[in-house]
Design a protein around this motif. Structure first.
Motif, mmCIF file in Angstrom:
data_model
loop_
_atom_site.group_PDB
_atom_site.id
_atom_site.type_symbol
_atom_site.label_atom_id
_atom_site.label_comp_id
_atom_site.label_asym_id
_atom_site.label_seq_id
_atom_site.Cartn_x
_atom_site.Cartn_y
_atom_site.Cartn_z
ATOM 1 N N PHE A 148 -35.456 -43.004 -42.134
ATOM 2 C CA PHE A 148 -36.152 -41.745 -41.863
ATOM 3 C C PHE A 148 -36.818 -41.880 -40.509
ATOM 4 C CE2 PHE A 148 -35.770 -41.938 -46.394
ATOM 5 C CZ PHE A 148 -35.490 -40.632 -46.764
ATOM 6 N N VAL B 282 -43.933 -42.855 -46.280
ATOM 7 C CA VAL B 282 -42.472 -42.769 -46.184
ATOM 8 C C VAL B 282 -41.798 -43.930 -46.915
ATOM 9 C CG1 VAL B 282 -40.488 -42.624 -44.624
ATOM 10 C CG2 VAL B 282 -42.620 -41.473 -44.027
ATOM 11 N N LEU C 60 -37.382 -33.828 -48.783
ATOM 12 C CA LEU C 60 -38.069 -34.090 -47.517
ATOM 13 C C LEU C 60 -39.334 -33.252 -47.414
ATOM 14 C CD1 LEU C 60 -35.281 -34.104 -44.765
ATOM 15 C CD2 LEU C 60 -36.664 -36.018 -45.523
ATOM 16 N N LEU D 229 -39.914 -34.525 -39.873
ATOM 17 C CA LEU D 229 -39.331 -35.612 -40.654
ATOM 18 C C LEU D 229 -37.817 -35.457 -40.650
ATOM 19 C CD1 LEU D 229 -39.818 -38.107 -42.425
ATOM 20 C CD2 LEU D 229 -40.036 -36.550 -44.381
ATOM 21 N N LYS E 213 -33.925 -36.963 -41.433
ATOM 22 C CA LYS E 213 -33.040 -37.822 -42.215
ATOM 23 C C LYS E 213 -31.751 -37.930 -41.388
ATOM 24 C CE LYS E 213 -32.844 -37.318 -46.803
ATOM 25 N NZ LYS E 213 -32.392 -36.906 -48.172
#
Length: 121
Positions: free
Chosen positions: A28, A64, A72, A97, A99
């Motif tokens: 992440f 995280v 998310l 954030l 991915k």
């Protein structure tokens, strides 16, 4: 408003809807922008007049890399809430954030969620 940016922090977590995400985990990438009045810090050169971004990084790592969430959105919301609660000088926070390697077919660079909480001008 003044800002502190923590850019592209990387963590390994187990968030996701699919079983392989919660079992194998994945990377992440996180960028935080913190709205803070930095005038006193700039004039006094005193850490107590600003936000210690090493401590913010530690909080982000805990969230995280901590308890898995399906979405998310839930991770980003937890990050924003904790940052605002734990650091009273922060007036607003923007969370991005990312991915980078979601387990979905297709060609793309990444998927991401961005949210803003508090005063962020």
């Amino acid at each position: 408003m003044d800002y502190i940016h923590l850019n592209e922090m990387e963590f390994y977590g187990y968030h996701g809807v699919f079983a392989e995400e919660t079992k194998l985990g994945q990377r992440f990438r996180l960028t935080l922008s913190l709205a803070v009045d930095l005038k006193q810090a700039g004039e006094t050169d005193e850490l107590k007049q600003t936000v210690h971004y090493g401590e913010v990084y530690g909080l982000c790592k805990d969230v995280v890399e901590g308890e898995p969430k399906k979405l998310l959105e839930a991770v980003a919301e937890q990050l924003a809430s904790r940052v605002m609660e734990d650091f009273p000088l922060i007036k607003g926070v923007r969370v991005l954030l990312v991915k980078p390697d979601p387990p979905i077919p297709g060609y793309y660079k990444s998927v991401a969620v961005e949210l803003t909480r508090g005063i962020f001008v």
